[in-house]
Design a protein around this motif. Structure first.
Motif, PDB file in Angstrom:
ATOM      1  N   GLY A  60       0.872  -1.331  -0.144  1.00  0.00           N
ATOM      2  CA  GLY A  60       0.034  -0.009  -0.063  1.00  0.00           C
ATOM      3  C   GLY A  60       1.080   1.223  -0.127  1.00  0.00           C
ATOM      4  N   LYS A  61       0.921   1.719  -1.258  1.00  0.00           N
ATOM      5  CA  LYS A  61       1.926   2.850  -1.326  1.00  0.00           C
ATOM      6  C   LYS A  61       1.064   4.166  -1.796  1.00  0.00           C
ATOM      7  CE  LYS A  61       5.929   0.523  -2.190  1.00  0.00           C
ATOM      8  NZ  LYS A  61       7.223   0.034  -3.115  1.00  0.00           N
ATOM      9  N   LEU A  62       1.354   5.201  -1.143  1.00  0.00           N
ATOM     10  CA  LEU A  62       0.703   6.501  -1.524  1.00  0.00           C
ATOM     11  C   LEU A  62       0.660   6.871  -2.913  1.00  0.00           C
ATOM     12  CD1 LEU A  62       1.321   8.765   1.316  1.00  0.00           C
ATOM     13  CD2 LEU A  62      -0.880   7.747   1.306  1.00  0.00           C
ATOM     14  N   HIS A  63      -0.428   7.214  -3.537  1.00  0.00           N
ATOM     15  CA  HIS A  63      -0.647   7.705  -4.852  1.00  0.00           C
ATOM     16  C   HIS A  63      -0.010   9.199  -4.572  1.00  0.00           C
ATOM     17  CE1 HIS A  63      -2.457   9.370  -8.341  1.00  0.00           C
ATOM     18  NE2 HIS A  63      -2.364   8.170  -8.956  1.00  0.00           N
ATOM     19  N   PRO A  64       0.553   9.780  -5.800  1.00  0.00           N
ATOM     20  CA  PRO A  64       0.967  11.119  -5.485  1.00  0.00           C
ATOM     21  C   PRO A  64      -0.080  12.142  -5.554  1.00  0.00           C
ATOM     22  CG  PRO A  64       2.065  10.097  -7.656  1.00  0.00           C
ATOM     23  CD  PRO A  64       1.081   8.925  -6.970  1.00  0.00           C
ATOM     24  N   LEU A  65      -1.310  11.576  -5.770  1.00  0.00           N
ATOM     25  CA  LEU A  65      -2.372  12.615  -5.562  1.00  0.00           C
ATOM     26  C   LEU A  65      -2.800  12.555  -4.013  1.00  0.00           C
ATOM     27  CD1 LEU A  65      -4.147  14.351  -7.331  1.00  0.00           C
ATOM     28  CD2 LEU A  65      -5.728  12.407  -7.457  1.00  0.00           C
ATOM     29  N   GLN A  66      -2.686  11.362  -3.378  1.00  0.00           N
ATOM     30  CA  GLN A  66      -2.788  11.313  -1.864  1.00  0.00           C
ATOM     31  C   GLN A  66      -1.790  12.201  -1.147  1.00  0.00           C
ATOM     32  OE1 GLN A  66      -2.863   6.962  -1.805  1.00  0.00           O
ATOM     33  NE2 GLN A  66      -4.920   6.853  -1.001  1.00  0.00           N
ATOM     34  N   GLN A  67      -0.558  12.078  -1.612  1.00  0.00           N
ATOM     35  CA  GLN A  67       0.640  12.791  -0.916  1.00  0.00           C
ATOM     36  C   GLN A  67       0.294  14.118  -1.106  1.00  0.00           C
ATOM     37  OE1 GLN A  67       3.255  11.248   0.890  1.00  0.00           O
ATOM     38  NE2 GLN A  67       2.766  13.570   1.530  1.00  0.00           N
ATOM     39  N   PHE A  68      -0.329  14.915  -2.086  1.00  0.00           N
ATOM     40  CA  PHE A  68      -0.539  16.232  -2.480  1.00  0.00           C
ATOM     41  C   PHE A  68      -1.862  16.439  -1.346  1.00  0.00           C
ATOM     42  CE2 PHE A  68      -3.412  19.170  -4.355  1.00  0.00           C
ATOM     43  CZ  PHE A  68      -2.540  20.279  -5.042  1.00  0.00           C
ATOM     44  N   GLU A  69      -2.800  15.824  -1.323  1.00  0.00           N
ATOM     45  CA  GLU A  69      -3.712  16.069  -0.489  1.00  0.00           C
ATOM     46  C   GLU A  69      -3.244  16.059   1.045  1.00  0.00           C
ATOM     47  OE1 GLU A  69      -6.760  17.451  -1.133  1.00  0.00           O
ATOM     48  OE2 GLU A  69      -6.562  17.312  -3.115  1.00  0.00           O
ATOM     49  N   LEU A  70      -2.358  15.188   1.355  1.00  0.00           N
ATOM     50  CA  LEU A  70      -1.832  15.262   2.945  1.00  0.00           C
ATOM     51  C   LEU A  70      -1.066  16.265   2.845  1.00  0.00           C
ATOM     52  CD1 LEU A  70      -0.988  11.451   2.964  1.00  0.00           C
ATOM     53  CD2 LEU A  70      -2.597  12.593   4.589  1.00  0.00           C
ATOM     54  N   ASN A  71      -0.154  16.775   1.926  1.00  0.00           N
ATOM     55  CA  ASN A  71       0.569  18.197   2.170  1.00  0.00           C
ATOM     56  C   ASN A  71      -0.596  19.130   2.274  1.00  0.00           C
ATOM     57  OD1 ASN A  71       2.950  16.502   1.978  1.00  0.00           O
ATOM     58  ND2 ASN A  71       3.108  17.060  -0.309  1.00  0.00           N
ATOM     59  N   LYS A  72      -1.489  19.513   1.546  1.00  0.00           N
ATOM     60  CA  LYS A  72      -2.321  20.431   1.761  1.00  0.00           C
ATOM     61  C   LYS A  72      -2.854  20.307   3.144  1.00  0.00           C
ATOM     62  CE  LYS A  72      -5.375  21.742  -1.407  1.00  0.00           C
ATOM     63  NZ  LYS A  72      -6.192  21.834  -2.223  1.00  0.00           N
ATOM     64  N   LEU A  73      -3.461  19.293   3.594  1.00  0.00           N
ATOM     65  CA  LEU A  73      -4.081  19.328   4.936  1.00  0.00           C
ATOM     66  C   LEU A  73      -2.900  19.781   5.989  1.00  0.00           C
ATOM     67  CD1 LEU A  73      -6.007  15.863   4.680  1.00  0.00           C
ATOM     68  CD2 LEU A  73      -6.765  18.278   5.027  1.00  0.00           C
ATOM     69  N   HIS A  74      -1.697  19.353   5.930  1.00  0.00           N
ATOM     70  CA  HIS A  74      -0.565  19.659   6.966  1.00  0.00           C
ATOM     71  C   HIS A  74      -0.445  21.118   6.677  1.00  0.00           C
ATOM     72  CE1 HIS A  74       0.960  15.312   6.922  1.00  0.00           C
ATOM     73  NE2 HIS A  74       0.336  15.468   7.903  1.00  0.00           N
ATOM     74  N   ASP A  75      -0.260  21.506   5.725  1.00  0.00           N
ATOM     75  CA  ASP A  75      -0.089  23.088   5.352  1.00  0.00           C
ATOM     76  C   ASP A  75      -1.131  23.868   6.081  1.00  0.00           C
ATOM     77  OD1 ASP A  75       2.490  22.482   4.091  1.00  0.00           O
ATOM     78  OD2 ASP A  75       1.440  22.890   1.919  1.00  0.00           O
ATOM     79  N   ALA A  76      -2.348  23.463   6.220  1.00  0.00           N
ATOM     80  CA  ALA A  76      -3.466  24.078   6.613  1.00  0.00           C
ATOM     81  C   ALA A  76      -3.394  23.958   8.046  1.00  0.00           C
ATOM     82  CB  ALA A  76      -4.600  23.730   5.978  1.00  0.00           C
TER      83      ALA A  76
END
Length: 98
Positions: A60-76
């Motif tokens: 189970g590896k993160l898809h780049p889109l999942q990493q992008f959304e996680l980064n947005k949540l962390h940034d917020a």
């Protein structure tokens, strides 16, 4: 835990016995958003937490889109986690119910 579903069932059970609200959802209009939302009714800090569960077998590896959304949540400033194992679930729950 052999599968992502096993891990999800374990997280859901741990949330239930610790008084946390567990929501599994799909976001069809926004791909990549973590699919579990935990709400901590008694908390004033980290009251809402996003969780992405992945297979503990290593597939189970993160898809780049999942990493992008996680980064947005962390940034917020929104807590968002990726969990692969039962121990990681236990650690998260322990931190949420302190």
């Amino acid at each position: 835990m052999k599968s992502e579903k096993d891990l999800q069932n374990y997280l859901q059970h741990e949330c239930f016995i610790n008084g946390l609200l567990f929501y599994k959802f799909a976001s069809p209009s926004r791909r990549g958003v973590p699919d579990v939302l935990i709400i901590c009714p008694e908390r004033t800090v980290d009251k809402t937490v996003f969780v992405e569960l992945k297979s503990p077998t290593g597939r189970g590896k993160l898809h780049p889109l999942q990493q992008f959304e996680l980064n947005k949540l962390h940034d917020a400033g929104v807590p968002a986690y990726v969990l692969y194992t039962k121990d990681e679930v236990d650690h998260l729950i322990e931190g949420l119910v302190k």
